[in-house]
Design a protein around this motif. Sequence first.
Motif, mmCIF file in Angstrom:
data_model
loop_
_atom_site.group_PDB
_atom_site.id
_atom_site.type_symbol
_atom_site.label_atom_id
_atom_site.label_comp_id
_atom_site.label_asym_id
_atom_site.label_seq_id
_atom_site.Cartn_x
_atom_site.Cartn_y
_atom_site.Cartn_z
ATOM 1 N N THR A 1 20.824 -10.637 -10.375
ATOM 2 C CA THR A 1 20.379 -9.014 -9.963
ATOM 3 C C THR A 1 19.479 -9.364 -8.809
ATOM 4 O O THR A 1 19.511 -8.806 -7.797
ATOM 5 N N TRP A 2 18.539 -10.514 -9.185
ATOM 6 C CA TRP A 2 17.255 -10.648 -7.899
ATOM 7 C C TRP A 2 18.006 -11.092 -6.608
ATOM 8 O O TRP A 2 17.449 -11.216 -5.681
ATOM 9 N N MET B 1 19.201 -7.503 -4.891
ATOM 10 C CA MET B 1 18.529 -6.190 -5.336
ATOM 11 C C MET B 1 17.807 -5.560 -3.991
ATOM 12 O O MET B 1 17.903 -4.497 -3.796
ATOM 13 N N GLU C 1 12.621 -13.946 -10.832
ATOM 14 C CA GLU C 1 13.468 -14.953 -11.022
ATOM 15 C C GLU C 1 12.913 -15.980 -11.822
ATOM 16 O O GLU C 1 13.399 -16.472 -12.807
ATOM 17 N N LEU D 1 19.487 -5.810 -15.841
ATOM 18 C CA LEU D 1 18.908 -6.914 -14.968
ATOM 19 C C LEU D 1 19.251 -8.329 -15.243
ATOM 20 O O LEU D 1 18.940 -9.092 -14.100
ATOM 21 N N SER D 2 19.458 -8.494 -16.468
ATOM 22 C CA SER D 2 19.734 -10.255 -16.638
ATOM 23 C C SER D 2 20.934 -10.581 -16.492
ATOM 24 O O SER D 2 21.343 -11.842 -16.870
ATOM 25 N N TYR E 1 14.091 -1.351 -8.138
ATOM 26 C CA TYR E 1 15.263 -0.813 -9.011
ATOM 27 C C TYR E 1 14.567 0.288 -9.720
ATOM 28 O O TYR E 1 13.463 0.402 -10.247
ATOM 29 N N VAL F 1 11.926 -5.979 -8.421
ATOM 30 C CA VAL F 1 12.813 -7.107 -8.718
ATOM 31 C C VAL F 1 12.264 -8.232 -7.523
ATOM 32 O O VAL F 1 12.666 -8.099 -6.225
ATOM 33 N N ASP G 1 12.583 -12.290 -5.930
ATOM 34 C CA ASP G 1 13.295 -13.498 -5.786
ATOM 35 C C ASP G 1 12.469 -14.245 -4.780
ATOM 36 O O ASP G 1 12.378 -13.970 -3.308
ATOM 37 N N PHE H 1 10.091 -7.650 -12.639
ATOM 38 C CA PHE H 1 10.988 -8.605 -12.875
ATOM 39 C C PHE H 1 11.263 -9.571 -11.844
ATOM 40 O O PHE H 1 11.911 -9.380 -11.043
#
Length: 269
Positions: free
Chosen positions: A213-214, A217, A72, A239-240, A110, A86, A88, A70
């Motif tokens: 969340t990123w 995380m 960004e 998560l969103s 996560y 996760v 970024d 997941f």
Amino acid sequence: MTQAVTQDCANTVEAIARKAGDLALSHFHELSSVPVESKGHLDLVTAADQEVETFVTRALIEAFPDDGIFGEEGAARQGSSGRIWVIDPIDGTFNFVRGGDQWAVSIGLYKGGRPVFGVLHVPVRGQTLVGGNGLASTLNGTELALRSGMKSRQAACGVGFHPVIPIDLRLDTLRFVLEDVKMSFRCCGSATLSLIEIAQGQVDGYLGTGESTWDLMAALPILETIGIRCTVDWAQTDLSDKLRFACGTQAFLDAVAPLVPFGTTLRLD
């Protein structure tokens, strides 16, 4: 505490983060030629963000083929293991574009509905933080010290606001910090760098409004092992979601509880 990842896994993700940092740096040193797009006022994305996320995604899939992704910048992959990485790719893109050093690569794990492991790499500063459940948290290989308490006459916190956050809410937050709890505050434009400041004992906590969340995380598992807590209720968080939260020593969380109690939900009408 159950160990979230093996040391070999931690080493693998650290190596990926360092290589991602090198890739980001190659763009950073050629800023005049880096294409920049706008997701909104003061909310930027660059070709570097997208290229770094693609690199990290491919490297994680190769290393952990059963895990989900997941990111960004849109990376998404459904895994079968119950674990989600996760990403970024560059937290602090605005700073990156302006030639500042306050940006970082963030890779968090996560699992079981909460953050459990993370790697943060700050290329320009040469800082790498690694840690999580069952693993000691380190900065460039040296174990981080436990953090606790808060000296009222030296109290300080980081603050961060997503660009869409209304001015009144920003001012209310700063007024609370300055008048009600009488703290100094810093706003560096990167949640990751602000959370690293907590790890280093430079501030007592952080107040984030409109963060994703990123943005936290990877940092939270690193901080939890040194006594830092966060008000996000992960059982009620997707998560969103956009988040309004406090993170810091228990003394800091007690001080800011009237503003950001545990499980605060962000609502923008």
